[in-house]
Design an enzyme around this catalytic site. Structure first.
Site, PDB file in Angstrom:
ATOM      1  N   GLU A   1     -76.712  10.574   4.837  1.00  0.00           N
ATOM      2  CA  GLU A   1     -77.204  10.614   6.217  1.00  0.00           C
ATOM      3  C   GLU A   1     -76.087  10.679   7.252  1.00  0.00           C
ATOM      4  OE1 GLU A   1     -80.092   7.522   6.796  1.00  0.00           O
ATOM      5  OE2 GLU A   1     -81.640   8.739   5.800  1.00  0.00           O
ATOM      6  N   VAL A   2     -74.965  10.061   6.954  1.00  0.00           N
ATOM      7  CA  VAL A   2     -73.867  10.047   7.930  1.00  0.00           C
ATOM      8  C   VAL A   2     -72.784  11.019   7.448  1.00  0.00           C
ATOM      9  CG1 VAL A   2     -72.121   8.656   9.083  1.00  0.00           C
ATOM     10  CG2 VAL A   2     -74.376   7.665   8.603  1.00  0.00           C
TER      11      VAL A   2
ATOM     12  N   ASP B   1     -72.678  -2.873   6.167  1.00  0.00           N
ATOM     13  CA  ASP B   1     -73.738  -1.907   6.440  1.00  0.00           C
ATOM     14  C   ASP B   1     -74.768  -2.551   7.370  1.00  0.00           C
ATOM     15  OD1 ASP B   1     -74.870   0.835   4.802  1.00  0.00           O
ATOM     16  OD2 ASP B   1     -76.332  -0.321   5.960  1.00  0.00           O
ATOM     17  N   ILE B   2     -75.281  -1.767   8.306  1.00  0.00           N
ATOM     18  CA  ILE B   2     -76.216  -2.283   9.303  1.00  0.00           C
ATOM     19  C   ILE B   2     -77.578  -2.615   8.697  1.00  0.00           C
ATOM     20  CG2 ILE B   2     -77.257  -0.100  10.083  1.00  0.00           C
ATOM     21  CD1 ILE B   2     -76.701  -1.058  12.976  1.00  0.00           C
TER      22      ILE B   2
ATOM     23  N   HIS C   1     -68.136   8.145   3.003  1.00  0.00           N
ATOM     24  CA  HIS C   1     -68.150   6.690   2.883  1.00  0.00           C
ATOM     25  C   HIS C   1     -68.552   6.292   1.474  1.00  0.00           C
ATOM     26  CE1 HIS C   1     -72.032   8.149   4.401  1.00  0.00           C
ATOM     27  NE2 HIS C   1     -72.609   7.189   3.687  1.00  0.00           N
TER      28      HIS C   1
ATOM     29  N   ASN D   1     -72.965   9.014  -1.562  1.00  0.00           N
ATOM     30  CA  ASN D   1     -73.948  10.094  -1.480  1.00  0.00           C
ATOM     31  C   ASN D   1     -73.267  11.331  -0.911  1.00  0.00           C
ATOM     32  OD1 ASN D   1     -76.275   8.638  -2.390  1.00  0.00           O
ATOM     33  ND2 ASN D   1     -76.286   7.563  -0.433  1.00  0.00           N
TER      34      ASN D   1
ATOM     35  N   HIS E   1     -70.316   3.191  -0.538  1.00  0.00           N
ATOM     36  CA  HIS E   1     -71.089   1.954  -0.471  1.00  0.00           C
ATOM     37  C   HIS E   1     -70.551   1.019  -1.556  1.00  0.00           C
ATOM     38  CE1 HIS E   1     -74.626   3.667   1.854  1.00  0.00           C
ATOM     39  NE2 HIS E   1     -74.124   4.774   1.359  1.00  0.00           N
TER      40      HIS E   1
END
Ligand code: 5GP
Length: 126
Positions: free
Chosen positions: A105-106, A39-40, A110, A97, A112
């Protein structure tokens, strides 16, 4: 900004661009079903994102429309990545999420994968 988690799939989302190699990522693992990368903006000592290769907006989309082989392959990849990162003994947390209430948000499904420390309570309580 949070997204609804429902379609249509936007092929210009940032994870679609990562899958196509149009923007870089720090790759941890890849197979036919999944890509895992750092993760960024990590929120734990280990914070890796695992994404399916197919165009799924959210967990709702993935769970309802992906094929059995994709679901099995993706799920096994998540477990494999946790093992690769050495998290099986001390443990880790998975989080996905879905939609506005969760703050997704994306708009590409995905998971995490958090670890590397005691992770505290399951949900933030304000
Ligand atoms: P969400 O809120 O959708 O569950 O999580 C999106 C995650 O994607 C966030 O943890 C955020 O830091 C991460 N992220 C957003 N843009 C990028 C990017 O360009 N590269 C990487 N590696 N992670 C990103």
């Amino acid at each position: 900004m949070a997204v609804s988690g429902r379609g249509p799939y936007d092929p210009q989302n940032v994870f679609a661009k990562i899958l196509r190699g149009e923007i870089p990522c720090r790759k941890v693992y890849e197979n036919d079903y999944a890509l895992a990368f750092q993760d960024i903006a990590p929120q734990a000592p280990v914070h890796v994102l695992v994404i399916p290769k197919g165009p799924y907006v959210s967990f709702a989309d993935f769970s309802q429309t992906a094929g059995d082989a994709e679901i099995a392959g993706f799920t096994r990849a998540v477990g494999h990545v946790a093992g690769l990162l050495g998290l099986d003994e001390d443990g880790y947390r998975l989080l996905a999420n879905m939609g506005v209430a969760a703050g997704q948000e994306v708009p590409h499904f995905h998971v995490h994968l958090f670890g590397g420390a005691a992770l505290g309570p399951m949900l933030h309580r304000s």
